[in-house]
Design a protein around this motif. Structure first.
Motif, PDB file in Angstrom:
ATOM      1  N   ARG A 111      71.602  28.915   9.478  1.00 37.39           N
ATOM      2  CA  ARG A 111      71.629  28.134  10.702  1.00 37.39           C
ATOM      3  C   ARG A 111      71.089  26.748  10.396  1.00 37.39           C
ATOM      4  O   ARG A 111      69.967  26.599   9.919  1.00 37.39           O
ATOM      5  CB  ARG A 111      70.795  28.799  11.790  1.00 37.39           C
ATOM      6  CG  ARG A 111      71.097  28.263  13.186  1.00 37.39           C
ATOM      7  CD  ARG A 111      70.305  28.968  14.246  1.00 37.39           C
ATOM      8  NE  ARG A 111      68.938  28.471  14.284  1.00 37.39           N
ATOM      9  CZ  ARG A 111      67.948  29.077  14.931  1.00 37.39           C
ATOM     10  NH1 ARG A 111      68.187  30.220  15.547  1.00 37.39           N
ATOM     11  NH2 ARG A 111      66.739  28.568  14.947  1.00 37.39           N
ATOM     12  N   MET A 136      71.332  23.081  16.250  1.00 37.33           N
ATOM     13  CA  MET A 136      71.607  23.633  17.570  1.00 37.33           C
ATOM     14  C   MET A 136      72.257  22.548  18.428  1.00 37.33           C
ATOM     15  O   MET A 136      72.073  21.358  18.189  1.00 37.33           O
ATOM     16  CB  MET A 136      70.314  24.108  18.259  1.00 37.33           C
ATOM     17  CG  MET A 136      69.697  25.345  17.677  1.00 37.33           C
ATOM     18  SD  MET A 136      68.225  25.858  18.620  1.00 37.33           S
ATOM     19  CE  MET A 136      68.982  26.332  20.179  1.00 37.33           C
ATOM     20  N   PRO A 167      68.249  32.465  11.428  1.00 33.40           N
ATOM     21  CA  PRO A 167      69.036  32.579  10.212  1.00 33.40           C
ATOM     22  C   PRO A 167      68.695  33.846   9.458  1.00 33.40           C
ATOM     23  O   PRO A 167      67.682  34.509   9.713  1.00 33.40           O
ATOM     24  CB  PRO A 167      68.639  31.315   9.431  1.00 33.40           C
ATOM     25  CG  PRO A 167      67.302  30.957   9.963  1.00 33.40           C
ATOM     26  CD  PRO A 167      67.256  31.399  11.384  1.00 33.40           C
ATOM     27  N   TYR A 181      76.003  27.294  12.410  1.00 27.39           N
ATOM     28  CA  TYR A 181      75.811  27.870  11.084  1.00 27.39           C
ATOM     29  C   TYR A 181      76.672  27.152  10.057  1.00 27.39           C
ATOM     30  O   TYR A 181      77.810  26.770  10.327  1.00 27.39           O
ATOM     31  CB  TYR A 181      76.183  29.359  11.076  1.00 27.39           C
ATOM     32  CG  TYR A 181      75.199  30.249  11.805  1.00 27.39           C
ATOM     33  CD1 TYR A 181      74.199  30.917  11.117  1.00 27.39           C
ATOM     34  CD2 TYR A 181      75.287  30.415  13.181  1.00 27.39           C
ATOM     35  CE1 TYR A 181      73.304  31.742  11.782  1.00 27.39           C
ATOM     36  CE2 TYR A 181      74.393  31.223  13.859  1.00 27.39           C
ATOM     37  CZ  TYR A 181      73.408  31.887  13.154  1.00 27.39           C
ATOM     38  OH  TYR A 181      72.519  32.692  13.817  1.00 27.39           O
ATOM     39  N   ARG A 239      74.844  31.993  22.129  1.00 27.65           N
ATOM     40  CA  ARG A 239      73.891  33.101  22.251  1.00 27.65           C
ATOM     41  C   ARG A 239      74.142  33.925  23.509  1.00 27.65           C
ATOM     42  O   ARG A 239      73.801  35.102  23.562  1.00 27.65           O
ATOM     43  CB  ARG A 239      72.460  32.572  22.256  1.00 27.65           C
ATOM     44  CG  ARG A 239      72.067  31.858  20.964  1.00 27.65           C
ATOM     45  CD  ARG A 239      70.615  31.432  21.013  1.00 27.65           C
ATOM     46  NE  ARG A 239      70.363  30.521  22.133  1.00 27.65           N
ATOM     47  CZ  ARG A 239      69.155  30.235  22.579  1.00 27.65           C
ATOM     48  NH1 ARG A 239      68.094  30.805  22.039  1.00 27.65           N
ATOM     49  NH2 ARG A 239      68.994  29.376  23.574  1.00 27.65           N
ATOM     50  N   HIS A 280      73.900  27.970  18.585  1.00 29.17           N
ATOM     51  CA  HIS A 280      73.509  27.906  17.180  1.00 29.17           C
ATOM     52  C   HIS A 280      74.683  27.420  16.338  1.00 29.17           C
ATOM     53  O   HIS A 280      75.833  27.784  16.588  1.00 29.17           O
ATOM     54  CB  HIS A 280      73.060  29.281  16.693  1.00 29.17           C
ATOM     55  CG  HIS A 280      71.735  29.697  17.258  1.00 29.17           C
ATOM     56  ND1 HIS A 280      71.199  30.948  17.059  1.00 29.17           N
ATOM     57  CD2 HIS A 280      70.834  29.025  18.010  1.00 29.17           C
ATOM     58  CE1 HIS A 280      70.025  31.027  17.663  1.00 29.17           C
ATOM     59  NE2 HIS A 280      69.792  29.875  18.249  1.00 29.17           N
ATOM     60  N   TYR A 297      75.590  36.607  12.996  1.00 31.27           N
ATOM     61  CA  TYR A 297      75.629  35.597  14.041  1.00 31.27           C
ATOM     62  C   TYR A 297      75.017  36.117  15.347  1.00 31.27           C
ATOM     63  O   TYR A 297      74.735  35.359  16.234  1.00 31.27           O
ATOM     64  CB  TYR A 297      77.072  35.152  14.310  1.00 31.27           C
ATOM     65  CG  TYR A 297      77.685  34.397  13.176  1.00 31.27           C
ATOM     66  CD1 TYR A 297      76.953  33.429  12.504  1.00 31.27           C
ATOM     67  CD2 TYR A 297      78.987  34.647  12.769  1.00 31.27           C
ATOM     68  CE1 TYR A 297      77.522  32.724  11.475  1.00 31.27           C
ATOM     69  CE2 TYR A 297      79.542  33.945  11.721  1.00 31.27           C
ATOM     70  CZ  TYR A 297      78.812  32.990  11.089  1.00 31.27           C
ATOM     71  OH  TYR A 297      79.366  32.281  10.065  1.00 31.27           O
TER      72      TYR A 297
END
Length: 982
Positions: free
Chosen positions: A323, A326, A13, A318, A351, A316, A8
């Motif tokens: 991923r 967004m 990804p 997941y 992030r 992001h 992560y």
């Protein structure tokens, strides 16, 4: 070694990462090469092991190394000799070396055993229908480390003999008989444990579908009262979208290439006599087995900070290690749910690392459409600096005038790098704790607090707190591990004595959304001050990866709560709303104060279907006040209103009879303070007594009675929410429920031509005049040869007065968009007629809209100045034209986003307040009516028929709060005034 969850930290990804470092010659049959190029790593694998001495006693503090180019320390065994290593591939290629003080060179005196993590079922068998004599294949797949080596199949809870049925992960049944019908599930087993699939229903039937349609009443326009039935309703019939046995492919497949459902096979047009006109409608006369309607499933929402609403910008999202999306600048997101998804687990990653990575299990509408979720994120605590050579203690829980729930004790010299080397510098530590004593933190709960036991069954957990730990070097550039960390849980914070013996330490697996056991706790007495001796639960852990940890106990006292949502306070079965998120916060009340919770223990959410929702909760059959619950409902970010409990309880409105209602102690949140929001209620979770008949018809159901709860009739007891809506009326010639996309019919006159894409169109109409006016759009085929002159539907809406200018009002009026019809062969320019009610005169048409229509022939004639007719534009025009168009996979979301923009008068904004002078498409001037006149909507209410409209600008994409006022009523024309034309 890099465990899986550090993926992560990357901006892309895993598929974007290199398979191995340059100039590395190691080939991995499983996983990929680690950063040191000396071993293979599997990011979804975890090795569990135990080290014992020759006499069988645990090898406490034994150090576990990986035999590579140089010996690499991985972990240390705890006091039970147990250890856990993430990232080790189960390929038989790795060699572990065990060392222990005073046993150096005597490894033969120690025994080593390993085990793997529990399997996880990622594909369950599917519901299928077959005719007698046919065959069927049911399939189940699970992964794990190592992979499951045994599958067992069950029919209606009974094990099917493996020697008789010869199955593995797929079960084949031939020459089906009626008694083969029922529920099937599989259980996958490995050395790490077991996991059960979701059950699948197999229907073995004689005939493919019942050709006789079910009764289905639609509401007619206000001027269409039916004297024969003495109602405003008309029975158009419907076919239940149940699975049926259609044409089968050759061979046996896990998933049928084409899914078949009972659907409409024949419709007839009927003419309904109304006041001065005839209204056509399509009526179902026969059902048959046909290809199921294809739909898209979407989850939408907004991710924001729990403390101040700050959006997670460009975070992001997941799904597992992939991923998939967004968040936007405002924290909004949209995720397509893949077909066959059973459990949607999404992880939101910041992030900028301001927020704790948040894993959520989100419910969705299985039959298609979108559900809106508010994701609340826990802000990371600022890091503190620790001396790695000293013992450090970090408190967990910061409630005013209360002790911490627990403490983390990190011994001296416990930190080490990812490669196993000891770290002796300063450490930056960020420890963030979710304190359940703060009731407002419940929505921040990670996952759905479930775990899988040794038999593969899913059980709930009751939390005493969650914490996230992030250790880095002094510069904050390198993540660090810590061993022999102790968790001291204050036993005084555990109010239920039986929980002391059951408390465990858990960690969250962000791929599965399930909690995995990390270890037990032991009772110890500790003198914290000279005169204060306290009891603590002591647990040991090793922090090797960025996981969320949890102090939890398994809880077996479970029930379900039946909840329904409605479009009005009349609570009619026909006005139930699907797609509403029902959330429940389980609370542990203060002794003697059931309405004052000491702490929350669990947070769950369920989405309403055609028969409401059954929400899981903890309950107690001995003490009704042992557990409490707060229940709330939201749709598109808008909170729905609960039934009031003051000035006195009304069992008929609440939906629960006495005396059970008093036992449940129903209280809306404004019960004692009228200024409090009205959007939730609290109850005691009193498990129904089997000896009390009035308690065995809902709204609380024992855990084993889930099916009874799900199939409960509408007259069974249930709790209620309703949506405060204004006045709107929709009529479709081809009946369609916007709550159930499977009800779509492939007909040329269908309002929505595609069930996987819904395009909503609105025009803003301004009214100059002292009163609000009711406006109708009549929508007919305009240019398509199959529909020209035929009615698609009508829409009625009432204008809303400008609060600053009492002589001006405006309305956002829906019309049918132009475009392709269901066969996607050619377009139709919808012929739209806008008719304000009463004595009105058209003043102006938006100049840009008029120019567009002139340049895109044919042009509709407009000889009558009391109305306006146009061939609807094909292009998605914007606010400059007074037109608002939104396309979405869910019709309600498309309409409400378009409404928000229309109210705001912009193409990208939203408002709950009507801005009557901005973005207008049409302007009419209407004369004042007398006080004796009555609105069409008021007349329907007086007749017991209430129409609905979403409040101004309440778009789910922007999470508006419900309006605080009711919209006043306007009037309908008196005799001699101009009524609506059909």
């Amino acid at each position: 070694m890099r465990p899986c969850h550090e993926c992560y930290e990357h901006l892309g990804p895993l598929s974007d990462l290199p398979a191995s470092p340059p100039a590395c010659n190691i080939t991995c049959l499983m996983g990929r090469v680690n950063a040191d190029c000396d071993a293979c790593m599997c990011e979804d694998a975890t090795l569990h092991g135990k080290v014992s001495l020759e006499d069988g006693s645990p090898a406490t503090d034994a150090r576990v190394y990986l035999q590579a180019k140089k010996l690499k320390l991985l972990t240390t065994a705890d006091e039970r000799g147990m250890f856990r290593i993430p990232g080790i591939c189960p390929d038989g290629k790795n060699t572990l070396k065990i060392k222990k003080a005073k046993y150096e060179g005597k490894s033969n005196n120690m025994a080593f055993s390993s085990s793997a993590g529990k399997p996880y079922v990622f594909r369950s068998p599917e519901d299928k229908a077959r005719r007698v004599g046919q065959s069927v294949s049911l399939c189940c797949d699970a992964h794990g480390s190592p992979a499951p080596n045994r599958y067992l199949w069950y029919h209606n809870g009974s094990l099917l003999d493996p020697s008789l049925y010869k199955y593995k992960n797929n079960l084949i049944l031939k020459n089906l008989k009626r008694d083969h019908s029922g529920e099937y599930f599989c259980k996958a087993t490995s050395a790490g444990g077991s996991a059960k699939s979701q059950p699948a229903k197999l229907a073995v039937i004689e005939a493919p579908c019942d050709s006789q349609p079910e009764s289905h009443l639609i509401r007619l326009p206000h001027d269409c009262f039916q004297k024969a039935t003495n109602t405003f309703y008309y029975d158009v019939g419907k076919c239940p979208a149940t699975t049926c046995a259609g044409k089968l492919d050759k061979g046996l497949r896990c998933k049928d290439n084409i899914a078949y459902c009972c659907g409409v096979s024949k419709m007839e047009t009927r003419d309904i006599s109304c006041d001065g006109y005839t209204l056509p409608t399509k009526v179902v006369v026969a059902c048959g087995c046909k290809k199921c309607t294809e739909t898209k499933i979407t989850v939408r929402g907004r991710a924001t900070a729990a403390d101040n609403g700050e959006p997670l910008r460009f975070g992001h999202i997941y799904m597992g290690n992939k991923r998939v999306s967004m968040t936007g600048y405002k924290g909004t997101f949209s995720v397509h749910v893949p077909a066959d998804t059973e459990r949607l687990v999404l992880t939101f990653v910041d992030r900028l690392q301001k927020f704790v990575n948040t894993t959520k299990v989100l419910p969705f509408k299985e039959n298609g459409g979108a559900v809106f979720h508010e994701i609340k994120l826990l802000r990371k605590n600022p890091p503190v600096t620790l001396e790695s050579t000293e013992t450090n203690v970090i408190s967990l829980g910061e409630m005013a005038e209360d002790d911490p729930i627990a403490e983390l004790e990190i011994p001296a010299n416990a930190f080490y790098r990812k490669n196993g080397e000891a770290y002796r510098g300063k450490v930056k530590a960020s420890v963030t704790f979710l304190d359940p004593r703060n009731i407002s933190t419940a929505p921040v709960t990670q996952s759905d607090l479930n775990f899988v036991d040794e038999e593969g069954d899913v059980f709930p957990l009751r939390t005493y707190g969650m914490f996230s730990v992030d250790f880095t070097d002094e510069k904050g550039t390198e993540s660090l591990n810590a061993e022999e960390v102790k968790v001291h849980l204050d036993a005084a914070q555990v109010k239920m004595p039986e929980h002391l013996q059951e408390m465990k330490l858990w960690s969250l697996n962000p791929e599965t959304g399930l909690w995995e056991e990390e270890g037990d706790f032991n009772l110890e007495k500790n003198r914290r001050h000279k005169r204060e001796e306290r009891t603590f639960l002591i647990g040991n852990m090793e922090i090797k990866e960025r996981r969320l940890f949890n102090l939890d106990v398994p809880e077996s006292r479970r029930c379900y709560v039946k909840v329904r949502a409605y479009r009005s306070e009349r609570f009619l079965q026909s006005e139930q709303i699907q797609g509403v998120v029902i959330s429940i916060i389980n609370t542990e009340p203060q002794p003697g104060f059931s309405s004052n919770p000491r702490a929350w223990g669990r947070f769950d959410s369920v989405v309403t279907g055609p028969n409401g929702a059954c929400v899981p909760a903890f309950c107690d059959d001995q003490n009704p006040e042992a557990y409490g619950a707060y229940i709330l409902a939201s749709m598109g970010g808008e909170e729905l209103e609960a039934v009031p409990s003051a000035p006195k309880l009304n069992p008929n409105a609440i939906g629960v009879p006495q005396p059970y209602l008093n036992k449940l102690n129903y209280r809306r949140t404004d019960h004692e303070d009228s200024n409090t929001k009205k959007t939730a209620f609290s109850i005691n979770m009193a498990k129904p007594s089997p000896n009390s008949p009035e308690e065995n018809n809902g709204p609380i159901y024992a855990y084993e009675n889930l099916k009874e709860c799900e199939e409960a009739p509408h007259n069974a007891a249930h709790f209620r929410f309703y949506r405060i809506e204004g006045d709107r009326y929709d009529y479709n010639t081809v009946p369609f429920s916007e709550d159930d996309l499977m009800s779509w019919t492939d007909d040329y006159l269908a309002w929505w031509p595609k069930p996987m894409e819904f395009r909503a169109c609105y025009i803003k109409v301004k009214i100059n005049g002292p009163q609000e006016v009711n406006i109708r759009s009549r929508n007919m085929g305009g240019t398509h040869p199959r529909t020209i002159g035929k009615l698609y539907g009508i829409r009625d809406v009432r204008s809303i007065r400008n609060s600053q200018r009492p002589d001006v009002s405006a309305a956002c009026l829906e019309f049918k968009c132009s475009g392709m019809l269901f066969d996607q062969d050619r377009v139709d320019r919808t012929l739209v007629k806008v008719v304000p009610q009463g004595s009105c005169r058209r003043e102006s048409v938006n100049s840009m809209l008029h120019e567009y229509l002139v340049n895109h022939l044919p042009m509709a004639t407009n000889n009558d100045t009391s109305e306006y007719t146009m061939l609807a534009p094909l292009d998605p025009l914007g606010h400059n034209y007074g037109i608002y168009t939104v396309t979405d996979q869910d019709p309600r979301i498309a309409k409400e986003i378009a409404l928000g923009r229309c109210f705001d008068g912009t193409s990208d904004g939203t408002s709950r307040t009507m801005k009557s002078d901005v973005g207008v498409g049409l302007t009419f001037t209407c004369s004042e009516r007398s006080a004796a006149e009555q609105s069409i909507f008021q007349s329907q209410r007086n007749s017991g028929q209430q129409s609905t409209l979403v409040l101004p600008g309440e778009s789910p994409a922007y999470g508006r709060q419900p309006a605080s006022r009711r919209i006043p009523q306007s009037r309908i024309p008196m005799r001699g005034q101009r009524p609506y034309g059909y």
